[in-house]
Design an enzyme around this catalytic site. Sequence first.
Site, PDB file in Angstrom:
ATOM      1  N   PHE A 124       0.403  10.344  -5.999  1.00 34.98           N
ATOM      2  CA  PHE A 124       0.613   9.031  -6.604  1.00 34.98           C
ATOM      3  C   PHE A 124       1.235   9.230  -7.997  1.00 34.98           C
ATOM      4  O   PHE A 124       0.798  10.106  -8.752  1.00 34.98           O
ATOM      5  CB  PHE A 124      -0.707   8.257  -6.695  1.00 34.98           C
ATOM      6  CG  PHE A 124      -0.488   6.838  -7.128  1.00 34.98           C
ATOM      7  CD1 PHE A 124      -0.043   5.890  -6.222  1.00 34.98           C
ATOM      8  CD2 PHE A 124      -0.672   6.464  -8.445  1.00 34.98           C
ATOM      9  CE1 PHE A 124       0.199   4.581  -6.627  1.00 34.98           C
ATOM     10  CE2 PHE A 124      -0.429   5.155  -8.861  1.00 34.98           C
ATOM     11  CZ  PHE A 124       0.011   4.220  -7.939  1.00 34.98           C
ATOM     12  N   ASP A 194      -8.690  12.457  -6.688  1.00 35.91           N
ATOM     13  CA  ASP A 194      -8.424  11.038  -6.914  1.00 35.91           C
ATOM     14  C   ASP A 194      -8.846  10.319  -5.634  1.00 35.91           C
ATOM     15  O   ASP A 194      -8.252  10.512  -4.563  1.00 35.91           O
ATOM     16  CB  ASP A 194      -6.934  10.819  -7.213  1.00 35.91           C
ATOM     17  CG  ASP A 194      -6.623   9.358  -7.540  1.00 35.91           C
ATOM     18  OD1 ASP A 194      -7.387   8.471  -7.105  1.00 35.91           O
ATOM     19  OD2 ASP A 194      -5.600   9.107  -8.201  1.00 35.91           O
ATOM     20  N   TYR A 219     -10.364  -1.710  -7.873  1.00 39.32           N
ATOM     21  CA  TYR A 219      -9.764  -2.960  -7.358  1.00 39.32           C
ATOM     22  C   TYR A 219      -9.261  -2.895  -5.931  1.00 39.32           C
ATOM     23  O   TYR A 219      -8.699  -3.864  -5.438  1.00 39.32           O
ATOM     24  CB  TYR A 219      -8.636  -3.431  -8.284  1.00 39.32           C
ATOM     25  CG  TYR A 219      -7.627  -2.365  -8.683  1.00 39.32           C
ATOM     26  CD1 TYR A 219      -6.649  -1.945  -7.800  1.00 39.32           C
ATOM     27  CD2 TYR A 219      -7.673  -1.792  -9.942  1.00 39.32           C
ATOM     28  CE1 TYR A 219      -5.731  -0.971  -8.170  1.00 39.32           C
ATOM     29  CE2 TYR A 219      -6.763  -0.822 -10.320  1.00 39.32           C
ATOM     30  CZ  TYR A 219      -5.796  -0.416  -9.429  1.00 39.32           C
ATOM     31  OH  TYR A 219      -4.901   0.549  -9.790  1.00 39.32           O
ATOM     32  N   LYS A 220      -9.442  -1.757  -5.265  1.00 36.93           N
ATOM     33  CA  LYS A 220      -8.962  -1.653  -3.882  1.00 36.93           C
ATOM     34  C   LYS A 220     -10.108  -1.996  -2.925  1.00 36.93           C
ATOM     35  O   LYS A 220     -10.476  -3.143  -2.775  1.00 36.93           O
ATOM     36  CB  LYS A 220      -8.389  -0.265  -3.636  1.00 36.93           C
ATOM     37  CG  LYS A 220      -7.192   0.072  -4.518  1.00 36.93           C
ATOM     38  CD  LYS A 220      -6.734   1.492  -4.242  1.00 36.93           C
ATOM     39  CE  LYS A 220      -5.646   1.933  -5.200  1.00 36.93           C
ATOM     40  NZ  LYS A 220      -4.390   1.216  -5.037  1.00 36.93           N
ATOM     41  N   ARG A 364       3.447  -0.594   4.545  1.00 33.55           N
ATOM     42  CA  ARG A 364       2.061  -0.125   4.522  1.00 33.55           C
ATOM     43  C   ARG A 364       1.134  -1.299   4.813  1.00 33.55           C
ATOM     44  O   ARG A 364       1.243  -2.356   4.183  1.00 33.55           O
ATOM     45  CB  ARG A 364       1.800   0.446   3.127  1.00 33.55           C
ATOM     46  CG  ARG A 364       0.492   1.151   2.958  1.00 33.55           C
ATOM     47  CD  ARG A 364       0.422   1.790   1.592  1.00 33.55           C
ATOM     48  NE  ARG A 364       0.266   0.810   0.519  1.00 33.55           N
ATOM     49  CZ  ARG A 364      -0.240   1.088  -0.679  1.00 33.55           C
ATOM     50  NH1 ARG A 364      -0.629   2.317  -0.967  1.00 33.55           N
ATOM     51  NH2 ARG A 364      -0.359   0.162  -1.599  1.00 33.55           N
TER      52      ARG A 364
HETATM   53  C1  LIG Z   1      -4.036   7.423  -5.821  1.00 32.86           C
HETATM   54  C2  LIG Z   1      -3.961   6.423  -6.915  1.00 32.86           C
HETATM   55  N1  LIG Z   1      -4.320   6.767  -8.158  1.00 32.86           N
HETATM   56  C3  LIG Z   1      -4.278   5.871  -9.179  1.00 32.86           C
HETATM   57  C4  LIG Z   1      -3.848   4.579  -8.961  1.00 32.86           C
HETATM   58  C5  LIG Z   1      -3.753   3.574 -10.066  1.00 32.86           C
HETATM   59  O1  LIG Z   1      -4.228   3.964 -11.265  1.00 32.86           O
HETATM   60  P1  LIG Z   1      -4.492   2.847 -12.396  1.00 32.86           P
HETATM   61  O2  LIG Z   1      -5.644   2.022 -11.939  1.00 32.86           O
HETATM   62  O3  LIG Z   1      -4.727   3.593 -13.624  1.00 32.86           O
HETATM   63  O4  LIG Z   1      -3.275   1.978 -12.463  1.00 32.86           O
HETATM   64  C6  LIG Z   1      -3.484   4.171  -7.682  1.00 32.86           C
HETATM   65  C7  LIG Z   1      -3.024   2.783  -7.459  1.00 32.86           C
HETATM   66  O5  LIG Z   1      -2.595   2.402  -6.433  1.00 32.86           O
HETATM   67  C8  LIG Z   1      -3.527   5.129  -6.643  1.00 32.86           C
HETATM   68  O6  LIG Z   1      -3.160   4.789  -5.415  1.00 32.86           O
END
Ligand SMILES: Cc1ncc(COP(=O)(O)O)c(C=O)c1O
Length: 405
Positions: A124, A194, A219-220, A364
């Site tokens: 990501f 992550d 938030y997911k 997706r």
């Molecule tokens: C694997 C991954 N890491 C991090 C993030 C986002 O990070 P942040 O909340 O700091 O914007 C996402 C967002 O889709 C993600 O898919």
Amino acid sequence: MMTLDEARALDAADPLRRFRHRFALPEGVIYLDGNSLGPLPRETVPAMTDMVERQWGERLIRGWNEGWIEAPARIGGKIARLIGAAADEVIVADSTSANLFKAIVAALRRDPTRQTVVTELGNFPTDLHIAEGAVGCVAGARLKAVARGELETALGGDTALLLLTHVHYKTAERFDMAAWTARAHRAGALVLWDLSHSTGAVPLDLAGAAADLAVGCGYKYLNGGPGAPAFLYVARRWQAALANPLSGWMGHAAPFAMEDRYRPATGMARWLAGTPPVLGMAALEAGLDLLLEADMAALAAKSTALFDTMAAIGDALGLECVSPRDPAQRGSHISFRHPDAYALCQALIADGVIGDFRDPDILRLGLTPLYLGFEDVVRAGDILGAVLAEGRHRDPRFAVRQAVT
Ligand SMILES: Cc1ncc(COP(=O)(O)O)c(C=O)c1O
């Protein structure tokens, strides 16, 4: 392919069915983007009203001693149950990006003989960008981003940290957490997972895998709302040895002693930097409390079945599925490669099917078992089939890129 009647029968027998009505899902929308932004749990509305009107409005600053100051640890303890960690190994703080930065710099500063962060090309973007920034903050540190097939050989005596995203945001490919953690450990490195696309989506066992560090989004699949605070996990065995480079007052051993010199708190509290975002935490906690009512094994089983249903639809439509067919090797979304993926996604949205697009050619679709039914998936498949058959995605208005894709 599954018929609507078969889908309805599966929905009627679904042990998770009762959760659907706990979400404010808009009429006429099939929401296949909960892997990006979870929908609004109904309980979040009164929880936020209480937070704003009573706690903030009436209790004012007294709220800090009535539950606010403990929120990062309290909510972290709840997330711990989803990721196979102990309650005192997780804290809610900042964004995933900021937590990545803190953890990467801390890992780099642990051992001056190990100065390389190994990660995957195509990870990501924020993981790669933050890693780039973090190595820039530590003299002598460097970033080694390699293709997945070269990760193992990239690990060596100079590796401080292996940084991996457990479930890939595009393809949904899932790393074997225990196996990759063991590989990193054999090389003498720490591992940072992550878990943004994993938490609340697939069963997780950080303790069982002996993972060192992890971060993830609120938030997911946790349905904590747009921009919800993120979390950080530090295995207990590292908590005293690793230092937060964002040494803010909330991570101080005694924030209200107002000392000039920084003294880190013990445990996870040292990973706080500034004042916690209390409003966002209230929404996150409401989403999390709802998810914690569900059985993770039931969620995983239904995710698999929803995936198989959508994969069969994709096969019938001749779409190229880039997500693994083996449920043990993927997360809870399905991705199709299509040359007009952006326009296809926009055409679907115009017809009430909300998925998302990932550059350059990925459509997706999030298959979130907590609130989606088989009927949703079959209906979405019908709409996808009709859009493709009629070439509706070729309408020029669907080619116009918006700021957020
Ligand atoms: C694997 C991954 N890491 C991090 C993030 C986002 O990070 P942040 O909340 O700091 O914007 C996402 C967002 O889709 C993600 O898919």
